[in-house]
Design an enzyme around this catalytic site. Structure first.
Site, short mmCIF file in Angstrom:
data_model
loop_
_atom_site.label_atom_id
_atom_site.label_comp_id
_atom_site.label_asym_id
_atom_site.label_seq_id
_atom_site.Cartn_x
_atom_site.Cartn_y
_atom_site.Cartn_z
N ASP A 166 47.49 19.24 33.49
CA ASP A 166 47.41 18.45 34.72
C ASP A 166 48.79 18.51 35.38
O ASP A 166 49.69 17.75 35.03
CB ASP A 166 46.99 17.01 34.42
CG ASP A 166 46.95 16.14 35.69
OD1 ASP A 166 47.42 16.60 36.75
OD2 ASP A 166 46.45 15.01 35.60
N PHE A 195 48.34 9.51 32.64
CA PHE A 195 47.78 9.14 33.94
C PHE A 195 47.10 10.37 34.53
O PHE A 195 47.76 11.36 34.81
CB PHE A 195 48.83 8.61 34.92
CG PHE A 195 48.18 8.22 36.24
CD1 PHE A 195 47.60 6.98 36.40
CD2 PHE A 195 48.11 9.12 37.29
CE1 PHE A 195 46.96 6.63 37.59
CE2 PHE A 195 47.47 8.79 38.48
CZ PHE A 195 46.90 7.54 38.63
N LYS A 238 48.10 16.94 45.10
CA LYS A 238 49.31 16.42 45.77
C LYS A 238 50.00 17.45 46.67
O LYS A 238 49.55 17.69 47.78
CB LYS A 238 50.24 15.82 44.72
CG LYS A 238 49.60 14.58 44.09
CD LYS A 238 50.57 13.63 43.40
CE LYS A 238 49.86 12.31 43.10
NZ LYS A 238 49.70 12.03 41.70
C1 LIG Z 1 48.37 11.53 41.16
C2 LIG Z 1 47.87 12.09 39.89
C3 LIG Z 1 46.49 12.23 39.65
C4 LIG Z 1 45.44 11.72 40.58
O1 LIG Z 1 45.51 12.26 41.87
P1 LIG Z 1 44.75 11.51 43.08
O2 LIG Z 1 44.89 12.45 44.23
O3 LIG Z 1 45.49 10.21 43.30
O4 LIG Z 1 43.35 11.30 42.66
C5 LIG Z 1 46.11 12.84 38.47
N1 LIG Z 1 47.02 13.28 37.57
C6 LIG Z 1 48.34 13.15 37.78
C7 LIG Z 1 49.29 13.68 36.76
C8 LIG Z 1 48.82 12.54 38.93
O5 LIG Z 1 50.12 12.38 39.11
#
Ligand SMILES: *Cc1c(COP(=O)(O)O)cnc(C)c1O
Length: 422
Positions: A229, A143, A270
């Site tokens: 990520d 994701f 985040k």
């Molecule tokens: C939440 C998340 C995203 C996307 O972030 P948004 O601010 O919702 O665009 C990308 N990668 C990971 C691992 C995430 O948990």
């Protein structure tokens, strides 16, 4: 102003908002630390933390103060001009995480897009891959956000179906499978490997020890960028400043400099703002970041003074309040308490996770609504958590939680289990 009822708030959202989410039937109107309240005044423990955006707790006073102070001074200049805060923030965040440079963005998905663009440009200009031929290796069940390119390499049908045609240039390998990664790296024109150190949305899937270190070493050997990520796992959530730190809170945040796997490109989002404002960032060293020249990438809001001040405050809080250490200690306690419940109740099959990013697997199929119903019961007892993939419940409270509060939550979960299985 009279406060709107929960019932009315839900029907307004249903009538006027796109139905792109399926929320638990609870309305929140206030938050403080580990708690949130509904309009009727019922108090809940938040065990989602806005998908780990609120690691510092709801409405942290230091972050709120930074937001309010800067909001009444200067909010947005665009990058057509310099502003007097961005440079301070850039110095702060690059020193904090140990990289030469940062590229500031707003949302997580934009951060991922930015990393992909940097990686491709680096591949053509530094590595000499023929134009338009670069491949980036990604993992199954990843994701990385919701943009068109990012969903092109998703394998979740809901995220992907009927949003094509898809962006090419991605090779998928199973997560946590070093041999498949090694094979994929042998294919021509590979530029990068994009990976979540723990797959959060997939149900808190923790890779084997040293998978990340071995993957990073393989990338290095093949001249391929290791792109982490850490939008969900980073910023103390998993008991270390970054989840790639493995067993170690690196960068001077702790004494045990054990197994730091340093990504070539690090993506954060985040908790970078503690929930106050959308702030994301991509970090890399000069040899990589310098491929981006004026006019080649940007965002109107990226790097604005408000975001910069909020992010500095949010990272200050993580360090000053030792949130990585707290996440590590409380995480161990939480998993050991959940393990007792796994042994006692058939409904709980398994607990897994790291720090305060944990999940319990429910004894039913992914298609069942058992986990959903369990979460509704938890909500009625004052604890908010959300199922992922049908039969998995993610438990991820703010990292400012105390041991006493955590044990209170464990007893809420246990009493819900007793009722639910009675
Ligand atoms: C939440 C998340 C995203 C996307 O972030 P948004 O601010 O919702 O665009 C990308 N990668 C990971 C691992 C995430 O948990």
């Amino acid at each position: 102003m009279a406060m709107i009822s929960s019932k009315d708030a839900i029907s307004l959202e249903n009538k006027y908002g796109a139905h792109n989410y399926h929320p638990l039937p609870v309305v929140l109107s206030k938050g403080e630390g580990v708690f949130v309240w509904d309009p009727e005044g019922k108090k809940y423990y938040d065990f989602l933390s806005a998908y780990s955006a609120v690691n510092q707790g709801h409405c942290h006073p230091k972050i709120t103060k930074a937001l309010v102070d800067q909001a009444s001074t200067l909010t947005l200049t665009s990058r057509a001009f310099y502003n007097n805060v961005l440079g301070e923030y850039e110095k702060y965040i690059t020193e904090y995480f140990g990289f030469d440079k940062v590229l500031p963005m707003n949302t997580g998905a934009e951060g991922v897009e930015t990393a992909i663009k940097i990686c491709r440009k680096w591949a053509y200009e530094e590595k000499g891959i023929p134009e338009n031929e670069a491949q980036i290796i990604v993992c199954e069940n990843n994701f990385h956000g919701r943009t068109t390119t990012v969903i092109s390499f998703s394998n979740d049908p809901d995220a992907k179906k009927n949003f094509g045609p898809y962006t090419p240039g991605f090779i998928k390998v199973p997560y946590n499978d070093i041999d498949s990664l090694r094979e994929a790296l042998d294919q021509p024109n590979v530029a990068g490997f994009l990976v979540e150190p723990i797959q959060g949305e997939a149900g808190v899937v923790v890779p084997d020890d040293f998978f990340l270190a071995e993957a990073a070493a393989l990338c290095k050997k093949n001249g391929v960028l290791f792109i982490a990520d850490e939008i969900q796992t980073g910023i103390a959530r998993t008991g270390a400043l970054l989840a790639v730190c493995g067993d170690c809170s690196c960068q001077g945040h702790c004494e045990r400099q054990l197994s730091y796997t340093r990504p070539d490109i690090l993506i954060l989002g985040k908790a970078l703002s503690g929930g106050a404002y959308p702030v994301s960032a991509v970090l890399a060293d000069d040899s990589i970041m310098n491929v981006i020249k004026p006019g080649q990438h940007g965002s109107t809001y990226g790097g604005n003074p408000l975001a910069s001040k909020v992010a500095i405050a949010a990272l200050d809080v993580v360090r000053d309040e030792h949130l990585a250490q707290n996440a590590r200690t409380l995480g161990e306690l939480f998993r050991s308490e959940m393990q007792k419940l796994v042994e006692k109740f058939e409904l709980f099959v398994k607990v897994r996770g790291k720090g305060l990013l944990n999940a319990v697997v429910i004894n039913d199929t992914p298609e069942s609504d058992t986990a959903w119903k369990f979460c509704v019961e938890l909500k009625n007892k004052g604890l908010l958590a959300k199922p992922t993939h049908g039969n998995i419940i993610r438990f991820a409270p703010p990292l400012v939680m105390t041991e006493e509060q955590l044990l209170d939550c464990v007893s809420i979960i246990e009493s819900t289990l007793k009722e639910f299985t009675a």
